[in-house]
Design a protein around this motif. Structure first.
Motif, short mmCIF file in Angstrom:
data_model
loop_
_atom_site.label_atom_id
_atom_site.label_comp_id
_atom_site.label_asym_id
_atom_site.label_seq_id
_atom_site.Cartn_x
_atom_site.Cartn_y
_atom_site.Cartn_z
N CYS A 61 -7.29 2.25 0.05
CA CYS A 61 -6.92 2.95 1.28
C CYS A 61 -8.10 3.00 2.26
O CYS A 61 -7.90 2.94 3.49
CB CYS A 61 -6.43 4.36 0.96
N GLU A 62 -9.30 3.12 1.73
CA GLU A 62 -10.49 3.09 2.60
C GLU A 62 -10.55 1.77 3.36
O GLU A 62 -10.82 1.73 4.57
CB GLU A 62 -11.75 3.27 1.75
N VAL B 253 0.51 4.12 -2.79
CA VAL B 253 0.19 5.49 -2.38
C VAL B 253 1.27 6.46 -2.86
O VAL B 253 0.98 7.60 -3.26
CB VAL B 253 0.03 5.56 -0.84
N VAL C 294 0.84 -1.20 0.00
CA VAL C 294 0.00 0.00 0.00
C VAL C 294 0.87 1.25 0.00
O VAL C 294 0.55 2.24 -0.66
CB VAL C 294 -0.95 -0.01 1.21
N GLU C 295 1.98 1.21 0.72
CA GLU C 295 2.88 2.37 0.74
C GLU C 295 3.40 2.67 -0.66
O GLU C 295 3.47 3.84 -1.09
CB GLU C 295 4.05 2.12 1.69
N SER D 113 -1.47 7.34 -6.22
CA SER D 113 -2.54 7.77 -5.32
C SER D 113 -3.71 8.41 -6.08
O SER D 113 -4.81 8.52 -5.55
CB SER D 113 -2.00 8.77 -4.29
N TYR E 296 -10.03 10.10 7.70
CA TYR E 296 -8.67 9.66 7.98
C TYR E 296 -8.09 10.43 9.17
O TYR E 296 -7.37 9.87 10.01
CB TYR E 296 -7.77 9.85 6.76
N ILE F 54 -0.98 7.44 4.62
CA ILE F 54 -2.26 7.61 3.90
C ILE F 54 -2.87 8.97 4.21
O ILE F 54 -3.36 9.68 3.32
CB ILE F 54 -3.23 6.48 4.28
#
Length: 369
Positions: free
Chosen positions: A217-218, A204, A200-201, A208, A250, A240
């Motif tokens: 991300c949600e 993103v 994910v990093e 993104s 967030y 995020i």
């Protein structure tokens, strides 16, 4: 003068032989070589006076027999002219031949270049078709690897082959995103939060703006909210939240997680102060081995093994790494982390390296608790 009839000697001026009376004048005169000199006059100066030409004839011009000399000079000139003409024709012919050969070589070279480019274009098209087949079966890793292979094979840059290179790069990026996205969903299902964090990093950092990454991300934030104690996930939440700063949800989750972690930390400190642990033999907290580079799907990683030798379980471990260029100037930094590392177990850390100028890396610290 000798008489031709009797051979008697006679005076030069005699017309008849004094001995035999033979006529000798006309016959002997025919035997005399006469060299004629012709005097002529040539105009030296001409002027118009009173409407008439006045010619100065005071200087005579002697005309000799120069026909043979003129003829010889003319022959020499003609001969030299023919020789010069032959040389000129030879030189011109050589130049023309060289031009023809050069033009032929250039045309052949151009033809070879065009043929080679057409062959590469054909291979790119074939690989795009092959990769598309993998993508239809959701084998995105194979699809991206197929396109990377042809890109590296011909060192293809962004503006090569009439736009085919851009299509190749766009498709390859699309397959990488889809591969990471698919793997991240699997990590969520299997609760493999360590790999989920790194995937994910990466997404993103570079993608993104894509709608499916925002949706991912949600899902991740929801997991973080349910697992507030996971330090690795909480750090991912920081990333995020910074990437999507206008997302109020967030912000709320981050505040909640930070408060939870702070309370847990304070409780841990109080508990440690109240208890009197029995003396134990000092044991090194960790051991790092096999530090190396890795390149996966076009992404570079700083990797290594970290073994927990502390004699207890670590709730959280983070490796902090500095990146350096070929002149040993620091050009950036990166991290990787994990949670719940049991005593005696080894964690394979894998930190994403995004700085293209990086030539070496160094682990500067390890955080753990």
């Amino acid at each position: 003068m000798l008489c031709s009839n009797c051979g008697a000697e006679n005076p030069v001026e005699s017309l008849f032989c004094n001995k035999c009376g033979n006529k000798i004048v006309s016959e002997e005169i025919n035997n005399i070589e006469v060299k004629e000199e012709v005097e002529a006059v040539a105009p030296i100066e001409s002027d118009l006076q009173n409407g008439e030409h006045v010619i100065d004839i005071t200087k005579p011009v002697i005309v000799s027999d120069v026909d043979s000399e003129i003829k010889e000079t003319k022959d020499n000139s003609l001969r030299k002219g023919r020789q010069a003409s032959k040389k000129s024709k030879l030189i011109i012919g050589s130049i023309v031949a060289l031009l023809v050969i050069s033009a032929g070589a250039y045309e052949y070279k151009q033809y070879s270049v065009i043929q080679q480019q057409n062959a590469i274009k054909t291979e790119i098209k074939n690989k795009l078709t092959e990769a598309e087949g993998y993508a239809k079966n959701k084998e995105y890793y194979k699809a991206s690897k197929t396109l990377l292979a042809v890109k590296d094979k011909y060192n293809i840059t962004a503006n090569d082959y009439d736009g085919l290179s851009k299509t190749l790069e766009d498709k390859r990026n699309e397959y990488i995103v889809n591969d990471y996205y698919t793997q991240a969903l699997k990590d969520i299902d299997t609760k493999n939060y360590s790999d989920l964090t790194s995937r994910v990093e990466y997404l993103v950092n570079f993608y993104s703006d894509k709608e499916n990454i925002a949706g991912l991300c949600e899902k991740v934030v929801k997991i973080i909210e349910e697992n507030k104690g996971d330090a690795g996930l909480s750090l991912l939440l920081d990333k995020i939240q910074k990437t999507y700063p206008n997302n109020e949800h967030y912000k709320e989750v981050k505040e909640s997680v930070d408060a939870y972690r702070l309370a847990k930390y304070e409780a841990s400190k109080s508990s440690q102060a109240a208890s009197a642990p029995a003396p134990v033999k000092p044991v090194g907290p960790y051991e790092v081995t096999d530090i190396h580079w890795s390149n996966q799907n076009g992404v570079r990683y700083a990797m290594g093994n970290l073994k927990n030798t502390s004699g207890k379980r670590y709730s959280y471990v983070q490796v902090n790494i500095n990146l350096y260029d070929e002149n040993n100037n620091q050009v950036g930094s990166t991290i990787d982390n994990t949670a719940n590392l049991e005593d005696g177990l080894t964690w394979i850390f894998k930190a994403v390296v995004t700085e293209n100028s990086t030539r070496r890396f160094k682990i500067i610290s390890v955080e753990y608790y």
